[in-house]
Design a protein around this motif. Structure first.
Motif, short mmCIF file in Angstrom:
data_model
loop_
_atom_site.label_atom_id
_atom_site.label_comp_id
_atom_site.label_asym_id
_atom_site.label_seq_id
_atom_site.Cartn_x
_atom_site.Cartn_y
_atom_site.Cartn_z
N ARG A 166 0.35 -1.21 0.14
CA ARG A 166 -0.39 -0.26 -0.01
C ARG A 166 0.80 1.14 0.38
N LEU A 167 0.70 1.86 -1.18
CA LEU A 167 2.21 3.21 -1.24
C LEU A 167 0.63 4.89 -1.08
N ARG A 168 0.83 5.32 -0.37
CA ARG A 168 -0.31 6.75 -0.58
C ARG A 168 1.08 8.35 -0.56
N SER A 169 0.69 8.84 -1.04
CA SER A 169 1.80 10.05 -1.75
C SER A 169 0.81 11.34 -1.62
N LEU A 170 0.95 12.61 -1.28
CA LEU A 170 0.45 13.66 -1.16
C LEU A 170 1.99 14.70 -1.71
N ASP A 171 1.61 15.25 -2.79
CA ASP A 171 3.03 16.50 -2.61
C ASP A 171 2.19 17.92 -3.42
N ARG A 172 2.93 18.61 -2.35
CA ARG A 172 2.35 20.36 -2.75
C ARG A 172 3.25 20.77 -3.71
N VAL A 173 2.30 21.00 -5.06
CA VAL A 173 3.76 21.80 -5.93
C VAL A 173 3.65 23.06 -6.72
N ARG A 174 4.07 24.30 -6.62
CA ARG A 174 3.44 25.22 -7.43
C ARG A 174 3.37 25.06 -8.56
N SER A 175 2.90 26.04 -9.31
CA SER A 175 2.34 25.96 -11.08
C SER A 175 2.95 25.48 -11.49
N ASP A 176 4.63 25.37 -11.43
CA ASP A 176 5.18 25.25 -12.33
C ASP A 176 6.03 23.72 -12.03
N LEU A 177 5.67 23.04 -10.72
CA LEU A 177 5.61 21.52 -11.14
C LEU A 177 7.23 21.63 -10.20
N THR A 178 7.05 23.01 -9.08
CA THR A 178 8.89 21.90 -8.48
C THR A 178 7.86 21.84 -7.04
N LEU A 179 8.49 21.11 -6.80
CA LEU A 179 7.91 21.01 -4.53
C LEU A 179 8.39 21.74 -3.43
N GLU A 180 7.32 22.16 -3.39
CA GLU A 180 6.84 22.15 -2.41
C GLU A 180 6.65 21.70 -0.58
N ALA A 181 5.97 20.80 -0.56
CA ALA A 181 5.66 19.60 0.46
C ALA A 181 5.35 18.71 -0.52
N PHE A 182 6.08 17.33 0.94
CA PHE A 182 5.21 16.23 0.43
C PHE A 182 5.02 15.02 2.08
N SER A 183 4.38 14.22 1.47
CA SER A 183 3.65 13.56 2.69
C SER A 183 3.87 12.55 1.98
N TYR A 184 4.68 10.72 2.15
CA TYR A 184 4.89 9.34 2.23
C TYR A 184 3.94 8.99 2.75
N GLU A 185 3.91 7.33 2.65
CA GLU A 185 3.76 6.80 3.24
C GLU A 185 3.89 5.43 2.67
N HIS A 186 4.00 4.28 2.98
CA HIS A 186 4.50 3.12 2.29
C HIS A 186 4.24 2.29 3.46
#
Length: 176
Positions: free
Chosen positions: A85-105
């Motif tokens: 079970r893999l879950r991810s939540l990525d917060r990105v800017r409009s140019d798709l660059t990474l701002e914040a993230f949270s991953y559960e594996h």
């Protein structure tokens, strides 16, 4: 007679069915605002049996965007029962660059949690696994993207033989 057969043969090679299709259209380019697939579900099939699913959702979050992904699989093969079970939540800017993230594996009951954000020129994150917790920092040399954004990145000068390079943070291995 041979000349007539040769003439008929050569005439048959050029049929009225084939015409020049013209120049290829420009590749479709979408911004996150106009992305046509806000939520996408797929099935995972192994040896003809459905063994899981994947889901990806893209949504606005103020001035940022969230890309939420999930994959669930159960493989039973040669007496082995594997649950993933893999879950991810990525917060990105409009140019798709990474701002914040949270991953559960979670693999066979073993859990890995990775969460963090880009702060200044560094990627600062926390890793929790097997009852331990560790803080990490990685200096960035430019833009970094989450793996979930790869499908959205526009091709750079799409031509035969061309290549593009992006720095991508991979949560499972905690590497760029």
């Amino acid at each position: 007679m041979r000349a007539l057969l040769l003439l008929l043969f050569l005439a048959g090679c050029s049929t009225p069915y084939f015409h020049d299709a013209g120049t290829a259209p420009e590749p479709a380019r979408f911004s996150l605002d106009s992305w046509p697939h806000r939520e996408l579900w797929t099935g995972v099939v192994f040896n003809g049996d459905k063994v899981g699913f994947t889901r990806r959702q893209v949504r606005a979050a103020g001035e940022l965007w969230e890309i939420e992904s999930e994959a669930v699989m159960r493989l039973q093969f040669l007496g082995v029962d594997k649950r993933i079970r893999l879950r991810s939540l990525d917060r990105v800017r409009s140019d798709l660059t990474l701002e914040a993230f949270s991953y559960e594996h979670e693999i066979d009951g073993n859990q890995l949690f990775v969460s963090g954000s880009v702060q200044g020129g560094e990627l600062v994150y926390r890793v929790q696994a097997s009852g331990s917790e560790e803080q990490k920092q990685v200096a960035l040399e430019g833009r970094v993207y989450p793996t979930s954004a790869l499908a959205f990145l526009p091709p750079k000068d799409l031509k035969v033989g061309a290549s593009a390079r992006y720095d991508v943070f991979h949560g499972e291995t905690q590497s760029i």
